[in-house]
Design a protein around this motif. Structure first.
Motif, mmCIF file in Angstrom:
data_model
loop_
_atom_site.group_PDB
_atom_site.id
_atom_site.type_symbol
_atom_site.label_atom_id
_atom_site.label_comp_id
_atom_site.label_asym_id
_atom_site.label_seq_id
_atom_site.Cartn_x
_atom_site.Cartn_y
_atom_site.Cartn_z
ATOM 1 N N UNK A 1 0.801 -1.213 0.000
ATOM 2 C CA UNK A 1 0.000 0.000 0.000
ATOM 3 C C UNK A 1 0.834 1.264 0.000
ATOM 4 N N UNK A 2 1.895 1.294 0.807
ATOM 5 C CA UNK A 2 2.716 2.503 0.867
ATOM 6 C C UNK A 2 3.584 2.629 -0.381
ATOM 7 N N UNK A 3 4.013 1.512 -0.952
ATOM 8 C CA UNK A 3 4.759 1.592 -2.219
ATOM 9 C C UNK A 3 3.874 2.172 -3.328
ATOM 10 N N UNK A 4 2.612 1.777 -3.349
ATOM 11 C CA UNK A 4 1.691 2.319 -4.349
ATOM 12 C C UNK A 4 1.512 3.816 -4.181
ATOM 13 N N UNK A 5 1.365 4.262 -2.925
ATOM 14 C CA UNK A 5 1.170 5.691 -2.711
ATOM 15 C C UNK A 5 2.416 6.478 -3.106
ATOM 16 N N UNK A 6 3.603 5.931 -2.834
ATOM 17 C CA UNK A 6 4.827 6.605 -3.257
ATOM 18 C C UNK A 6 4.869 6.717 -4.781
ATOM 19 N N UNK A 7 4.417 5.679 -5.481
ATOM 20 C CA UNK A 7 4.392 5.725 -6.939
ATOM 21 C C UNK A 7 3.404 6.767 -7.443
ATOM 22 N N UNK A 8 2.254 6.907 -6.768
ATOM 23 C CA UNK A 8 1.277 7.927 -7.146
ATOM 24 C C UNK A 8 1.904 9.315 -7.104
#
Length: 385
Positions: A356-363
């Motif tokens: 989840x946090x990796x996805x938000x960093x990518x966003x």
């Protein structure tokens, strides 16, 4: 074997995602729907919960009431699903983790990277599961793709190409439709629209299958409908930490595309192709060979695929069954903890808070790179750099 107790926050009457979760959680008889706070309107939420079979004292008016009511019970819920509007995910997930509950949160897990890192730290400190519903990773043949990559069938992975492109927001006349408008409003959606909504599913699936995480990226983002403040189309180039190259396209203005989630993986010794709209077939091209069709449910597949296939070959399995596989993973993890044993490794595939946090960093990296005309940007959250 007694069922685990499950609760849900959000997903009320008329919800798009609520029925898929209720079907998924109940499909294998592993969870009993025990408690819920299903609507932001307390009376409607209580009434709907009771129509679904909840006891009156466990059909709650809001998530705070549900937390207070459940944490003091001897028969408290084992798992809670958070399926509320995006901006509320962090507060609710944090509160339930800190109270000792396992949580499955709809994506995006949080609205900021900092919040995501806090959730990871809380989950680690409390020893509670915090899963994120990247439900498409539950498809049987997606898991078989992962197994094929892991056992070396493709050799070194050179390239992964992911798409999640649809055309359901292509009508400029929908500019004032509230069901569409909020998605492109920074005040409600944050820094990204289409990539945060759909692109992160494609990115998670790519990482899940190849076993590598995005390290840096370059993004071209555009609002094809000019009245939109946030992007409705994005093309993202990626470099993964295991050396693979990534290409990701996501769009909401691709007329003629319905769902559009596809994944192709190319290695030294072969290539794979899968599409979510035809989930029963996986196409495999070995180097020097011919294209082979791998059918869901056929003999000789991986344990990960066998475990997640329920109906006989030739019959379709769809999204609620993919969700059910996430719930089955979580049930196995929770039971293993209760019984003091190691969980089945073929079930240890549910998406975690770290995803989840990796996805938000990518966003945020896509938004930053898009504004900087495609400048290469670090795609990792600070805690993983």
């Amino acid at each position: 074997m007694a069922k685990l107790r499950w609760g849900m926050i959000g997903g009320g009457e008329g919800s798009q995602i609520g029925p898929a979760h209720r079907l998924g959680a109940g499909l294998d008889g592993l969870f009993d729907f025990t408690a819920g706070a299903l609507d932001h309107r307390p009376a409607e939420g209580r009434a709907y919960g009771q129509r679904l079979g909840l006891a009156a004292d466990r059909a709650y008016g809001d998530w705070q009431e549900m937390l207070a009511g459940e944490k003091g019970r001897d028969d408290r819920i084992d798992l809670v699903t958070v399926a509320t509007p995006n901006a509320t995910h962090f507060e609710i997930t944090k509160a339930y983790l800190e109270a000792g509950f396992h949580v499955l949160c709809e994506k995006p897990m949080t609205m900021t990277v900092e919040e995501g890192e806090e959730i990871v730290k809380i989950a680690r400190a409390t020893g509670r599961i915090c899963a994120v519903n990247y439900g498409y990773s539950g498809y049987s043949l997606v898991r078989h793709m992962r197994a094929m990559v892991a056992r070396g069938d493709l050799g070194r992975i050179r390239l992964v190409k992911a798409e999640f492109a649809h055309g359901h927001h292509a009508d400029a006349g929908d500019a004032d439709n509230p069901r569409v408008r909020w998605r492109y409003d920074p005040a409600q959606a944050g820094v990204s629209a289409q990539f945060a909504d759909c692109g992160i599913h494609a990115l998670h699936m790519a990482s899940f299958v190849i076993g590598q995480e995005a390290e840096r990226l370059s993004a071209d983002t555009v609002s094809c409908i000019e009245s939109r403040e946030l992007e409705d189309d994005a093309m993202v180039n990626l470099r993964f930490d295991g050396g693979a190259v990534g290409r990701l396209w996501t769009s909401s203005v691709a007329l003629g595309r319905q769902h559009g989630l596809t994944l192709q993986v190319f290695g030294e010794k072969g290539g794979l192709r899968w599409a979510q709209e035809q989930p029963n077939q996986l196409y495999w091209m070995p180097l020097g060979g011919r294209v082979e069709t791998i059918e869901r449910g056929e003999a000789g597949l991986s344990p990960e695929a066998d475990r997640t296939s329920r109906v006989t070959i030739g019959h379709a399995e769809g999204m609620p069954l993919a969700f059910a596989n996430i719930y089955a993973d979580l049930a196995e993890a929770i039971r293993a903890e209760k019984e003091g044993r190691e969980m089945d490794p073929a079930a240890n595939l549910y998406p975690r808070a770290e995803d989840g946090v990796r996805s938000m960093a990518a966003v945020f990296a896509v938004a930053e790179s898009g504004k900087a005309e495609g400048a290469w940007t670090d795609a990792r959250p600070p805690m993983f750099r």
